[in-house]
Every structure is written in C-alpha cells, then in structure tokens.
Design a protein around this motif. Structure first.
Motif, PDB file in Angstrom:
ATOM      1  N   ARG A   1       0.851  -1.346  -0.096  1.00 40.27           N
ATOM      2  CA  ARG A   1      -0.047  -0.229   0.104  1.00 40.27           C
ATOM      3  C   ARG A   1       0.703   1.170   0.055  1.00 40.27           C
ATOM      4  N   GLU A   2       1.879   1.202   0.846  1.00 41.62           N
ATOM      5  CA  GLU A   2       2.734   2.290   0.957  1.00 41.62           C
ATOM      6  C   GLU A   2       3.626   2.486  -0.508  1.00 41.62           C
ATOM      7  N   ILE A   3       3.877   1.603  -0.821  1.00 44.88           N
ATOM      8  CA  ILE A   3       4.656   1.643  -2.136  1.00 44.88           C
ATOM      9  C   ILE A   3       3.841   2.236  -3.252  1.00 44.88           C
ATOM     10  N   ILE A   4       2.583   1.776  -3.393  1.00 43.92           N
ATOM     11  CA  ILE A   4       1.811   2.271  -4.612  1.00 43.92           C
ATOM     12  C   ILE A   4       1.552   3.720  -4.250  1.00 43.92           C
ATOM     13  N   LYS A   5       1.487   4.061  -2.883  1.00 44.11           N
ATOM     14  CA  LYS A   5       1.018   5.376  -2.570  1.00 44.11           C
ATOM     15  C   LYS A   5       2.022   6.568  -3.153  1.00 44.11           C
ATOM     16  N   GLU A   6       3.482   6.103  -3.122  1.00 45.71           N
ATOM     17  CA  GLU A   6       4.603   6.601  -3.565  1.00 45.71           C
ATOM     18  C   GLU A   6       4.655   6.993  -4.822  1.00 45.71           C
ATOM     19  N   TYR A   7       3.541   6.184  -5.688  1.00 49.11           N
ATOM     20  CA  TYR A   7       3.934   6.448  -7.289  1.00 49.11           C
ATOM     21  C   TYR A   7       2.293   7.045  -7.468  1.00 49.11           C
ATOM     22  N   GLY A   8       1.730   7.470  -6.208  1.00 46.65           N
ATOM     23  CA  GLY A   8       0.599   8.551  -6.596  1.00 46.65           C
ATOM     24  C   GLY A   8      -0.790   7.598  -7.003  1.00 46.65           C
ATOM     25  N   GLY A   9      -0.502   6.320  -6.526  1.00 44.73           N
ATOM     26  CA  GLY A   9      -1.679   5.419  -6.820  1.00 44.73           C
ATOM     27  C   GLY A   9      -2.571   5.633  -5.518  1.00 44.73           C
ATOM     28  N   GLU A  10      -3.914   4.906  -5.986  1.00 44.76           N
ATOM     29  CA  GLU A  10      -4.684   4.984  -4.540  1.00 44.76           C
ATOM     30  C   GLU A  10      -5.136   6.391  -4.140  1.00 44.76           C
ATOM     31  N   LYS A  11      -5.388   7.312  -4.982  1.00 44.92           N
ATOM     32  CA  LYS A  11      -5.636   8.507  -4.513  1.00 44.92           C
ATOM     33  C   LYS A  11      -6.999   8.663  -4.124  1.00 44.92           C
ATOM     34  N   ASN A  12      -8.146   8.091  -4.597  1.00 40.98           N
ATOM     35  CA  ASN A  12      -9.407   8.194  -4.129  1.00 40.98           C
ATOM     36  C   ASN A  12      -9.898   7.564  -2.845  1.00 40.98           C
ATOM     37  N   GLU A  13      -8.729   6.734  -2.313  1.00 39.29           N
ATOM     38  CA  GLU A  13      -9.539   6.321  -0.777  1.00 39.29           C
ATOM     39  C   GLU A  13      -9.022   7.201   0.296  1.00 39.29           C
TER      40      GLU A  13
END
Lengths: 251, 153
Positions: free
Chosen positions: B141-153
């Motif tokens: 989850r953290e790694i994906i956040k790093e790349y700007g994923g999971e914005k809408n949650e």
C-alpha cells in the motif's frame, strides 16, 4: 554406402536423411510433422529411431538425421515403441479427440492421461508444419503466436490476413486436420477470410483461388492464364504429351 | 508516427536488428503500436506474421499499452513460498488489476516474473527499475502511494 535398417541392407547417399532412406526402402517410420514437399523440422519426434554405431545405441530424430557413416538402425525396438507411447500419451493430453492421434495412440497402446482437463475440440498439436508450408509454398501469412500454454497458430492480430492467398497449403500438410478450410458456392473460407475460386479451363471444377493465380503470376515470369488447369487435368495433359513423345520415338 | 521511423532508422535494414528495434519501440511507447509493427515489417522486408510471432513471444514486448509504472511481483519458488500471492491479492484490492492488466488511468501495470535472482530478500517486488525486498501487504500500500496510486481512498 550401405546401412542396415531393421536388418535390411539399404543404400544411402552420404548426408541423406535417415527417414528418406528408410521410406525409399519400404520401411515405414511414423511421422506427424513431416511432408515430402518440405525439409524435416524434427518437432513432433514421432519419427525417432535407434541408431547403433560402434556398439553404442542412441536415439535420433530420423527426419533430420543425416547418414554419415555405416550404421545400424532399429525403427521399431521396444525402447522406441515405449518412447513413442509416451509421446502419444502427451499428444493425447492435448488433443484427446483427434482421429489421427487416437489411431496412432491405439497402435502404441497409449491412453488419455486423466489428470489434465483440456479443450476437447482442440486438434492442433503445434508441430509448426503449417507455418513452414506457408513460408515456402504460400505467403508467410501465419505464424505461431504467444508461447507456453497459450501458444497457437494464427494470423497477425487474429484478423483476416492481407498476405494470405487462400492456397490451403497449411491445411493440406496438417497431420491432424486442425485447420478449417471450407468450400461453398465457389467461395473458399480459410483463416476467417473468403476467397473466390477459379474454375479449371478443361473440366470446369474449382481448383484455385484468384489470389493464388495472381500470386503465381507475380512470382514467375510466365503467365498462368493459358495453364489454368486443375491438378488432374494437368497430369492428364502431361501424360498425353509424354505419350506423344513416346509414340514418335517408336516410329 | 514519424517517431517510429526515427527509432527504427537507427538500425540498418537487416532482419537481425528486428528485436533491437522492437525493444526500442517498446521503451519509447510502453508498448508496440500496430503501425510500428507494420513499418518494421516493411523496413526489414520481413512478413508481418514473423514480427507478430516475435512480439507475442517475448514477455518484454507488449502489444497493449503498459502503464506508466510497471509493477513486477516475483512469483519464483522462494517468493512463492514467502506468499507472493498475498501481495498480488493486495495489489488487486488497491488497484483492481490482475497480472497482465493495466489500470484504466494507464498508471499501473501488474506482471508476475519467475525469478529476479534476489531470493534472499523474498518476496520481491519491482516498480519500473526499483527493487523492494521482504515486502509485506502493508508495504504494498505504501509503495503504491509513493507512485501516486490509491488517490481516491
């Protein structure tokens, strides 16, 4: 040179392929991916035989094995039969309902392995002979696509190919009848593409597609226009020509 | 499309450079456009079917657009027994993509690979060229956040 195949003495040219030598001498070796019109590709492995040389035996693929020395060959030993049985068991796992494979499998006592579930309508054993035929007789319209379990033979993007001339060489060489080719009302359908058929000038039977004739005309210098004959009529014509020559000679 | 021509013109018109051309096209566009395949076919005078065969054979080449970030989860033996499948499930929970798929916004693609040679830090996950070792689902989850994923949650 002389080589011994199943105890029979056969003459062979140096470098000649073992399968050809055997067949010429009336010794039958089963094959799937082989066509006399094309060089061997050694992919189906059904033509394996045992070669005994200097007291040692080894397994070779006869369609691509050049005879280089005085060897003894066993085409139907227990070892070979067992190996063919395994191969056929694996083929059955892929194409359990295919008639060609079923017939061969029966001959070698191979049974459908129960642990795989496969598409029962599959007929292709992925030997690649059709691709080779298309390359040398047709126009390289098909190739193997993907790899591993999703590997198949197809046209680019699974679309009707611009290159395909509908010659049907692929379907003709296919050992397992896996390539669908249909002819109805002067239209041949193959690889999702429709082709208009041309009639033989003599007997009036459909014998080739328009694209095929155009392709040949483009490739060769002569025009096929006056030779628009089907295989049967062409053979007949050649036979008559030969007969004339022979009769002239007699007189 | 002049881009494509520029890329392939760097190579001589010989068949043996086909794979290099395809790799360069893949790198530039993140996939191989149909037009590129047709242009190369003409450029090196090789049937389209041969090129299509090649493009579908190599995993490094893709005919569908890949995401900006390509996530590779190792599913080799070592990573598998250290539950790499859990990572794949977690990525599905976050991005709704399975191996081989790309997110609708074209940001992420997911692939599995068979071994990255980093078994000591299994399970391993790679995003573009960056390696992450001993990955846990929480880290995903953290790694994906790093790349700007999971914005809408």
């Amino acid at each position: 040179m002389i080589i011994k195949i199943d105890g029979k003495e056969c003459t062979a040219q140096k470098g000649e392929y073992l399968l050809n030598v055997a067949r010429r001498n009336g010794i039958e070796i089963p094959t799937l991916c082989h066509s006399d019109a094309l060089p061997g590709i050694g992919s189906c492995r059904i033509c394996i035989v045992e070669v005994v040389e200097k007291g040692r035996s080894r397994i070779v693929t006869s369609c691509i094995f050049p005879v280089m020395g005085e060897i003894e060959v066993l085409t139907n030993s227990k070892k070979i039969r067992d190996m063919r049985k395994t191969l056929l068991m694996l083929y059955l796992a892929r194409v359990p309902e295919n008639e060609t494979i079923k017939k061969l499998a029966k001959e070698y006592g191979a049974k459908v392995p129960q642990r795989f579930s496969v598409d029962k309508s599959e007929d292709c054993i992925l030997c690649g002979l059709c691709v080779k035929a298309c390359e040398s007789l047709g126009s390289s319209a098909i190739s193997t696509v993907n790899r591993g379990v999703t590997k198949k033979v197809s046209t680019p993007y699974d679309e009707p190919s611009k290159e395909c001339i509908g010659c049907g060489s692929c379907a003709f060489v296919c050992p397992t009848n896996a390539i669908r080719i249909e002819e109805k009302n002067g239209i041949r359908t193959i690889w999702n593409k429709d082709f208009e058929l041309v009639r033989c000038k003599k007997c009036g039977e459909y014998f080739a597609t328009k694209e095929q004739i155009e392709y040949i005309n483009k490739k060769k210098d002569f025009n096929l226009e006056d030779e628009m004959l089907c295989d049967k009529c062409k053979k007949k014509k050649a036979g008559e020509r030969l007969k004339d020559v022979f009769e002239d000679y007699k007189e | 499309m002049s881009n494509i021509m520029e890329i392939i013109k760097k190579y001589p018109r010989e068949k043996r450079y086909t794979l290099a051309m395809l790799q360069d096209v893949q790198k530039h566009f993140n996939y191989i456009p149909r037009q590129a395949l047709e242009m190369i076919s003409e450029y090196v005078n090789t049937p389209l079917s041969n090129l299509y065969s090649m493009a579908t054979f190599y995993k490094a080449l893709s005919l569908k657009p890949k995401g900006k970030y390509v996530i590779k989860v190792c599913d080799g033996t070592a990573c598998h027994i250290r539950s790499s499948m859990v990572l794949i499930d977690e990525i599905y929970n976050i991005l709704k993509i399975r191996p081989g798929e790309t997110t609708e916004d074209g940001m992420f693609s997911l692939e599995t690979v068979n071994c990255l040679g980093s078994c000591a830090i299994a399970p391993v996950m790679v995003v573009n060229d960056k390696y992450y070792g001993k990955v846990s689902p929480a880290m995903v989850r953290e790694i994906i956040k790093e790349y700007g994923g999971e914005k809408n949650e």
